[in-house]
Design a protein around this motif. Structure first.
Motif, PDB file in Angstrom:
ATOM      1  N   ASP A 235       0.795  -1.192  -0.052  1.00 40.93           N
ATOM      2  CA  ASP A 235       0.058   0.076  -0.022  1.00 40.93           C
ATOM      3  C   ASP A 235       0.755   1.233   0.197  1.00 40.93           C
ATOM      4  O   ASP A 235       1.554   1.519   1.144  1.00 40.93           O
ATOM      5  CB  ASP A 235      -0.943   0.111   1.178  1.00 40.93           C
ATOM      6  CG  ASP A 235      -1.919   1.290   1.264  1.00 40.93           C
ATOM      7  OD1 ASP A 235      -1.907   2.066   0.188  1.00 40.93           O
ATOM      8  OD2 ASP A 235      -2.411   1.367   2.283  1.00 40.93           O
ATOM      9  N   LEU A 236       0.925   1.843  -1.044  1.00 45.37           N
ATOM     10  CA  LEU A 236       1.800   2.895  -1.107  1.00 45.37           C
ATOM     11  C   LEU A 236       1.219   4.435  -1.019  1.00 45.37           C
ATOM     12  O   LEU A 236       1.849   5.406  -1.281  1.00 45.37           O
ATOM     13  CB  LEU A 236       2.364   3.104  -2.658  1.00 45.37           C
ATOM     14  CG  LEU A 236       3.461   2.028  -3.062  1.00 45.37           C
ATOM     15  CD1 LEU A 236       4.009   2.096  -4.118  1.00 45.37           C
ATOM     16  CD2 LEU A 236       4.645   2.050  -1.938  1.00 45.37           C
ATOM     17  N   SER A 237      -0.209   4.177  -0.796  1.00 45.51           N
ATOM     18  CA  SER A 237      -0.952   5.399  -0.600  1.00 45.51           C
ATOM     19  C   SER A 237      -0.557   6.485   0.401  1.00 45.51           C
ATOM     20  O   SER A 237      -0.162   5.974   1.667  1.00 45.51           O
ATOM     21  CB  SER A 237      -2.598   5.088  -0.269  1.00 45.51           C
ATOM     22  OG  SER A 237      -3.487   6.280  -0.310  1.00 45.51           O
ATOM     23  N   GLY A 238      -0.284   7.761   0.161  1.00 51.02           N
ATOM     24  CA  GLY A 238       0.293   8.502   0.983  1.00 51.02           C
ATOM     25  C   GLY A 238       1.889   8.493   1.289  1.00 51.02           C
ATOM     26  O   GLY A 238       2.385   9.298   1.993  1.00 51.02           O
ATOM     27  N   LYS A 239       2.353   7.646   0.917  1.00 53.40           N
ATOM     28  CA  LYS A 239       3.910   7.390   1.070  1.00 53.40           C
ATOM     29  C   LYS A 239       4.740   8.341   0.003  1.00 53.40           C
ATOM     30  O   LYS A 239       4.376   8.676  -0.931  1.00 53.40           O
ATOM     31  CB  LYS A 239       4.089   6.114   0.760  1.00 53.40           C
ATOM     32  CG  LYS A 239       3.397   4.962   1.416  1.00 53.40           C
ATOM     33  CD  LYS A 239       3.702   4.979   3.074  1.00 53.40           C
ATOM     34  CE  LYS A 239       3.201   3.897   3.763  1.00 53.40           C
ATOM     35  NZ  LYS A 239       3.517   3.832   4.979  1.00 53.40           N
ATOM     36  N   ASP A 240       5.955   8.523   0.677  1.00 53.07           N
ATOM     37  CA  ASP A 240       7.086   8.962  -0.481  1.00 53.07           C
ATOM     38  C   ASP A 240       8.156   7.910  -0.689  1.00 53.07           C
ATOM     39  O   ASP A 240       8.834   7.654   0.139  1.00 53.07           O
ATOM     40  CB  ASP A 240       8.062  10.282   0.740  1.00 53.07           C
ATOM     41  CG  ASP A 240       6.800  11.490   0.724  1.00 53.07           C
ATOM     42  OD1 ASP A 240       5.847  11.632  -0.227  1.00 53.07           O
ATOM     43  OD2 ASP A 240       6.978  12.186   1.715  1.00 53.07           O
ATOM     44  N   LEU A 241       8.138   7.574  -2.071  1.00 51.25           N
ATOM     45  CA  LEU A 241       8.785   6.668  -2.525  1.00 51.25           C
ATOM     46  C   LEU A 241      10.112   7.170  -3.192  1.00 51.25           C
ATOM     47  O   LEU A 241      10.072   8.017  -4.158  1.00 51.25           O
ATOM     48  CB  LEU A 241       8.226   5.894  -3.455  1.00 51.25           C
ATOM     49  CG  LEU A 241       8.977   4.636  -3.949  1.00 51.25           C
ATOM     50  CD1 LEU A 241       9.644   3.874  -3.129  1.00 51.25           C
ATOM     51  CD2 LEU A 241       8.197   3.985  -5.303  1.00 51.25           C
ATOM     52  N   VAL A 242      11.447   6.923  -2.776  1.00 47.28           N
ATOM     53  CA  VAL A 242      12.522   7.295  -3.311  1.00 47.28           C
ATOM     54  C   VAL A 242      13.296   6.176  -3.852  1.00 47.28           C
ATOM     55  O   VAL A 242      13.454   5.215  -3.017  1.00 47.28           O
ATOM     56  CB  VAL A 242      13.506   8.199  -2.295  1.00 47.28           C
ATOM     57  CG1 VAL A 242      15.089   8.513  -2.808  1.00 47.28           C
ATOM     58  CG2 VAL A 242      12.874   9.382  -1.667  1.00 47.28           C
ATOM     59  N   ASN A 243      13.393   6.303  -5.151  1.00 49.92           N
ATOM     60  CA  ASN A 243      14.102   5.145  -5.951  1.00 49.92           C
ATOM     61  C   ASN A 243      15.460   5.396  -6.124  1.00 49.92           C
ATOM     62  O   ASN A 243      15.883   6.045  -7.022  1.00 49.92           O
ATOM     63  CB  ASN A 243      12.978   4.479  -7.145  1.00 49.92           C
ATOM     64  CG  ASN A 243      13.700   3.347  -7.824  1.00 49.92           C
ATOM     65  OD1 ASN A 243      14.321   2.463  -7.288  1.00 49.92           O
ATOM     66  ND2 ASN A 243      13.513   3.290  -9.174  1.00 49.92           N
ATOM     67  N   LEU A 244      16.475   4.582  -5.378  1.00 45.81           N
ATOM     68  CA  LEU A 244      17.853   4.907  -5.927  1.00 45.81           C
ATOM     69  C   LEU A 244      18.403   3.575  -6.608  1.00 45.81           C
ATOM     70  O   LEU A 244      19.579   3.193  -6.745  1.00 45.81           O
ATOM     71  CB  LEU A 244      18.563   4.891  -4.231  1.00 45.81           C
ATOM     72  CG  LEU A 244      18.242   6.038  -3.302  1.00 45.81           C
ATOM     73  CD1 LEU A 244      19.201   6.096  -2.347  1.00 45.81           C
ATOM     74  CD2 LEU A 244      18.230   7.359  -4.377  1.00 45.81           C
TER      75      LEU A 244
END
Length: 291
Positions: free
Chosen positions: A82-91
């Motif tokens: 569940d990514l709702s409301g998340k801050d995703l940083v893809n390195l």
């Protein structure tokens, strides 16, 4: 945001582990997950919370950092979370196109997205004087909210809202580095069987490449202005003539010219197009032609 923002890190390869240790050392509450669970165990002794599943790790914090094998791994690991409301940083190392696709993918799932291109190797992480940094592109709001946390492992360089720009900067610089390595390999091959001290030659090579790197700025100025003759010291006619000496020397030394000839062929094409008084900046335009 609080300096000690809690975060989740997905992926504990050499780079992921180095990132994890810097955040833990700085006092950030850190939840970690790795497909091979044994890699996470040493970090528990340093204060990390180990999640049994990726979904559990994602649920633990608002800030999620992924440092996985490839883009496909990012999709497979995060599918079903569940990514709702998340801050995703893809390195995770990727291409500009895939970074843009991943940004749209994240936004469709209710997350803000920031892509990162790491310009460092693991030993440089957590060492400010190493000169390492990470290119970031995508959500400026995400970066503004978490800049202090993201700056803990290494420097932060924001290159724009276009999520593909971090990967593009990363790959462009790595491509230039690859060309430099090709030239160094050819140089060493020329002298490899001669009575020349390699370490002494290495110092000369390093100094020469450092000096020549300054031409990058002149090339940028010429490309932006469209004036490929301004500031030219060695024109294309001279350089193409000089290439014959480089090739003859390679032949004499028993060295294959295959690392040099693609670039030389482009220079010859440019000269044939009628650009004798220009520098080599026009090679860029040749690379962009598809005819």
């Amino acid at each position: 945001m609080d300096e000690k923002t809690p975060l989740t890190l997905l992926g504990l390869g050499d780079m992921g582990t180095a990132l994890a240790r810097t955040w833990l050392a700085a006092g950030h509450p850190l939840t970690v997950w790795n497909r091979t669970a044994a890699r996470a165990e040493p970090l528990a002794a340093e204060g990390a919370r180990i999640a049994a599943t990726a979904a559990e790790a994602v649920a633990a914090n608002a800030l999620i950092v992924a440092c996985l094998l490839d883009d496909a791994s990012v999709g497979s690991v995060l599918d079903g979370t569940d990514l709702s409301g998340k801050d995703l940083v893809n390195l995770t190392t990727t291409t500009p196109g895939r970074a843009r696709d991943r940004a749209r993918w994240a936004q469709e799932r209710g997350a803000r997205f920031l892509d990162g291109g790491i310009m460092a190797v693991p030993p440089m992480i957590g060492v400010p004087e190493s000169g390492g940094h990470i290119f970031y592109s995508g959500s400026r709001g995400l970066l503004d909210d978490h800049r202090a946390t993201l700056a803990v492992p290494t420097g932060v360089t924001y290159v724009g809202e276009d999520a593909g720009f971090a990967a593009l900067h990363d790959v462009a610089l790595l491509s230039a580095m690859t060309g430099m390595f090709a030239g160094m390999s050819h140089a060493y091959a020329l002298i490899r069987n001669e009575d020349i001290a390699l370490k002494d030659f290495a110092l000369l090579l390093q100094g020469w490449l450092t000096t020549m790197a300054g031409s990058a700025v002149q090339t940028a100025v010429q490309l932006e202005s469209g004036d490929y003759k301004s500031g030219v010291v060695s024109n294309l006619a001279m350089m193409v003539e000089g290439n014959a000496t480089l090739l003859r020397t390679a032949e004499e030394q028993g060295v294959s010219p295959e690392l040099l000839t693609p670039y030389m062929d482009l220079m010859s094409r440019l000269l044939a197009d009628g650009s004798p008084d220009e520098g080599a900046a026009g090679v860029v335009d040749l690379l962009l032609r598809h005819d």
